[in-house]
Enzyme design. Structure first.
Site, PDB file in Angstrom:
ATOM      1  N   ASP A 188      -3.059   8.094   6.664  1.00 38.34           N
ATOM      2  CA  ASP A 188      -2.420   6.912   6.812  1.00 38.34           C
ATOM      3  C   ASP A 188      -4.114   6.092   6.821  1.00 38.34           C
ATOM      4  O   ASP A 188      -5.705   5.739   7.422  1.00 38.34           O
ATOM      5  CB  ASP A 188      -3.111   6.215   8.382  1.00 38.34           C
ATOM      6  CG  ASP A 188      -2.744   4.946   9.094  1.00 38.34           C
ATOM      7  OD1 ASP A 188      -2.840   4.093   7.921  1.00 38.34           O
ATOM      8  OD2 ASP A 188      -1.720   4.303   9.296  1.00 38.34           O
ATOM      9  N   HIS A 189      -4.303   5.890   5.469  1.00 43.15           N
ATOM     10  CA  HIS A 189      -5.477   4.905   4.823  1.00 43.15           C
ATOM     11  C   HIS A 189      -6.288   4.345   5.483  1.00 43.15           C
ATOM     12  O   HIS A 189      -7.843   3.196   4.592  1.00 43.15           O
ATOM     13  CB  HIS A 189      -5.271   4.859   3.266  1.00 43.15           C
ATOM     14  CG  HIS A 189      -6.957   5.400   2.765  1.00 43.15           C
ATOM     15  ND1 HIS A 189      -8.200   5.435   2.823  1.00 43.15           N
ATOM     16  CD2 HIS A 189      -7.392   5.830   1.639  1.00 43.15           C
ATOM     17  CE1 HIS A 189      -9.068   5.846   1.622  1.00 43.15           C
ATOM     18  NE2 HIS A 189      -8.122   6.632   1.263  1.00 43.15           N
ATOM     19  N   ARG A 190      -6.257   4.031   6.423  1.00 42.12           N
ATOM     20  CA  ARG A 190      -6.822   2.299   7.106  1.00 42.12           C
ATOM     21  C   ARG A 190      -7.565   3.082   8.206  1.00 42.12           C
ATOM     22  O   ARG A 190      -8.655   2.274   7.898  1.00 42.12           O
ATOM     23  CB  ARG A 190      -4.927   1.614   8.147  1.00 42.12           C
ATOM     24  CG  ARG A 190      -4.034   0.730   7.173  1.00 42.12           C
ATOM     25  CD  ARG A 190      -3.413   0.373   7.908  1.00 42.12           C
ATOM     26  NE  ARG A 190      -2.497   1.573   9.001  1.00 42.12           N
ATOM     27  CZ  ARG A 190      -0.974   0.948   9.780  1.00 42.12           C
ATOM     28  NH1 ARG A 190      -1.569  -0.174  10.110  1.00 42.12           N
ATOM     29  NH2 ARG A 190      -0.552   1.693  10.075  1.00 42.12           N
ATOM     30  N   GLN A 191      -7.513   3.669   7.957  1.00 40.40           N
ATOM     31  CA  GLN A 191      -8.564   4.557   9.472  1.00 40.40           C
ATOM     32  C   GLN A 191      -8.738   5.825   9.191  1.00 40.40           C
ATOM     33  O   GLN A 191      -9.857   6.318   9.201  1.00 40.40           O
ATOM     34  CB  GLN A 191      -7.871   4.856  11.155  1.00 40.40           C
ATOM     35  CG  GLN A 191      -7.159   5.900  11.725  1.00 40.40           C
ATOM     36  CD  GLN A 191      -5.622   5.154  11.167  1.00 40.40           C
ATOM     37  OE1 GLN A 191      -5.418   4.993  10.309  1.00 40.40           O
ATOM     38  NE2 GLN A 191      -5.075   6.445  11.840  1.00 40.40           N
TER      39      GLN A 191
ATOM     40  N   PRO B 166      -0.267   2.806   3.811  1.00 43.92           N
ATOM     41  CA  PRO B 166      -0.737   2.717   3.080  1.00 43.92           C
ATOM     42  C   PRO B 166      -1.333   4.094   3.192  1.00 43.92           C
ATOM     43  O   PRO B 166      -2.298   4.571   3.756  1.00 43.92           O
ATOM     44  CB  PRO B 166      -2.407   1.792   2.943  1.00 43.92           C
ATOM     45  CG  PRO B 166      -2.675   1.497   4.234  1.00 43.92           C
ATOM     46  CD  PRO B 166      -1.462   1.605   4.996  1.00 43.92           C
TER      47      PRO B 166
END
Length: 453
Positions: free
Chosen positions: A423-426, A247
């Protein structure tokens, strides 16, 4: 005398095939150990394969444009032994295994998997014959491999080039001047002046697209189809995987870069930096590394299989390069440990190698953080797609004079747009915002960060 067969090795991680780009030898040529035999294009880069044998070439398998499977025979050489000389190989043949000794770092496929796929295409600028004149290595004084290749490609003996680089180093600019027949420029104190940076990779190649030269608009066919393979396939797969697997989000900032421009102008006058190409990208690269040291989460990746976030304390800084064969992202290993001079030299080397088309798969492996520089194309900014396996990429726009408010006055200042895709996951918005703001402060006033520069 006995015959030895050199098979197409695995020059990358999981390589299954490669395309023949150019032969460096012909049948009947006498070759020495490690002499270049052939250029191949893999899914990642163009690679020059050296000979693991010394002897006489008796057969060439495949023509320019053929796609060969890993393990397929490439060259047959008549030699006194079927075992390559020790410096070029690792391991020995094992009885009953169907494997032979191979070049260091290379692998081979099982015999059952050895096939040759005949997928032909027209190679612009390449010979249509199956072989060309042999190429002998140049042993040049005080230069780098990309510069020696650049001189060789233009038929210039690098020993005849006047060096202006540090400690007698022959630079790419020296070769360019020698080709043009112009003397090295000198400043008032006799120190060679810094010339303008080279044109960006691929600049001006308006008819090149998807790794090949297109026919002209007026005379070309109504429709052209380009096979998706090699660097193009690698780029397409990587960008699709990244765009739909991670994402993406982005933050950006416009910065007064007058401090960077002034600093670079001053540094270019120093004799110790004569011959070193300095650009705003040098400062941005140092700024990105400094931001990652300050905010370690920036230099991270998301392992979806293990459901873990991997934070690294070493930065392999990827630099997006638009080459004649497509987009690649080679990286500077251990970029976080480099000072200004070392960073500039590393960036120049990376660009020269990419322009020469000799970037290796290893040079593109294990990238942790990236930069894409769209400024040389007169573009103000971009929102980039993350290279797979990384957490952030910084896009750098053109450094240009624009209206800027200083106090209560509107004045002309050098400014630049910086954006960060992440990366909006982390990496959340707060971390990304803090990191891009850090890069912006560094670019606005780099001197305090560059102690001893």
């Amino acid at each position: 005398m006995s015959g030895a067969i050199f098979e197409l090795p695995d020059v990358g991680e999981g390589l299954v095939e490669a395309e023949i780009v150019a032969w460096k030898v012909a049948v009947g040529d006498v070759v020495v150990l490690n002499q270049p035999l052939v250029d191949i294009e893999t899914a990642k880069a163009t690679v020059e394969l050296p000979s693991p044998y010394a002897g006489t070439v008796t057969a060439l398998h495949g023509e320019v444009g053929d796609v060969m499977a890993v393990g397929a025979p490439l060259v047959e050489i008549e030699t006194g032994s079927t075992t390559p000389a020790a410096p070029a190989v690792v391991g020995e043949s094992a009885a009953g295994t169907g494997r032979t000794a191979v070049l260091v770092g290379y692998g081979v496929a099982d015999d059952d998997d050895v096939v040759v796929t005949r997928r032909r295409r027209r190679v612009v600028g390449a010979s249509t014959s199956s072989a060309s004149a042999p190429s002998t290595p140049l042993r040049a004084p005080r230069s780098t491999p990309p510069v020696r290749l650049y001189a060789k490609q233009h038929g210039l003996d690098i020993a005849d080039v006047r060096a202006t680089g540090p400690d007698g180093l022959i630079t790419r600019d020296d070769v360019t001047r020698a080709l043009a027949g112009t003397p090295p420029p000198s400043s008032a104190d006799g120190v060679p002046a810094v010339t303008a940076p080279p044109a960006p990779i691929g600049a001006g190649a308006t008819t090149r697209f998807a790794g090949r030269e297109l026919e002209s608009w007026a005379t070309g066919p109504l429709e052209e189809r380009i096979a998706v393979r090699g660097v193009l396939r690698s780029m397409a797969d990587a960008m699709t995987q990244s765009a739909f697997g991670a994402p993406h989000a982005a933050v950006w900032v416009r910065v007064d870069a007058t401090g960077t421009v002034a600093l670079l102008d001053g540094l270019r006058q120093r004799p110790a930096l004569a011959g070193v190409r300095l650009s705003p990208l040098t400062i941005v690269a140092l700024a990105v590394c400094d931001a990652a040291r300050t905010y370690p989460g920036l230099n991270s990746s998301f392992d979806a299989v293990a459901q873990e976030v991997v934070v690294r304390r070493r930065i392999n800084l990827g630099i997006a390069a638009n080459t004649a064969r497509g987009l690649i992202v080679p990286n500077i290993k251990g970029a976080d440990a480099l000072d200004l001079r070392a960073m500039a030299v590393a960036l120049n080397e990376l660009v020269d190698v990419a322009r020469a088309g000799t970037t290796t798969p290893e040079a593109m492996a294990h990238t942790t953080l990236s930069i894409t520089n769209v400024g040389p194309f007169a573009v103000d900014g971009a929102v980039a797609i993350l290279p797979p396996g990384t957490g952030a990429i910084v896009a750098v726009g053109q450094v240009a004079k624009r209206p800027w408010v200083v106090g209560d006055e509107v004045v002309a200042r050098y400014t630049v747009d910086l954006s960060m895709s992440f990366d909006h996951r982390q990496i959340d918005g707060a971390l990304a915002s803090a990191a891009i703001a850090h890069v912006g402060r560094f670019v606005a006033d780099p001197a305090p960060y560059l102690v001893g520069a």
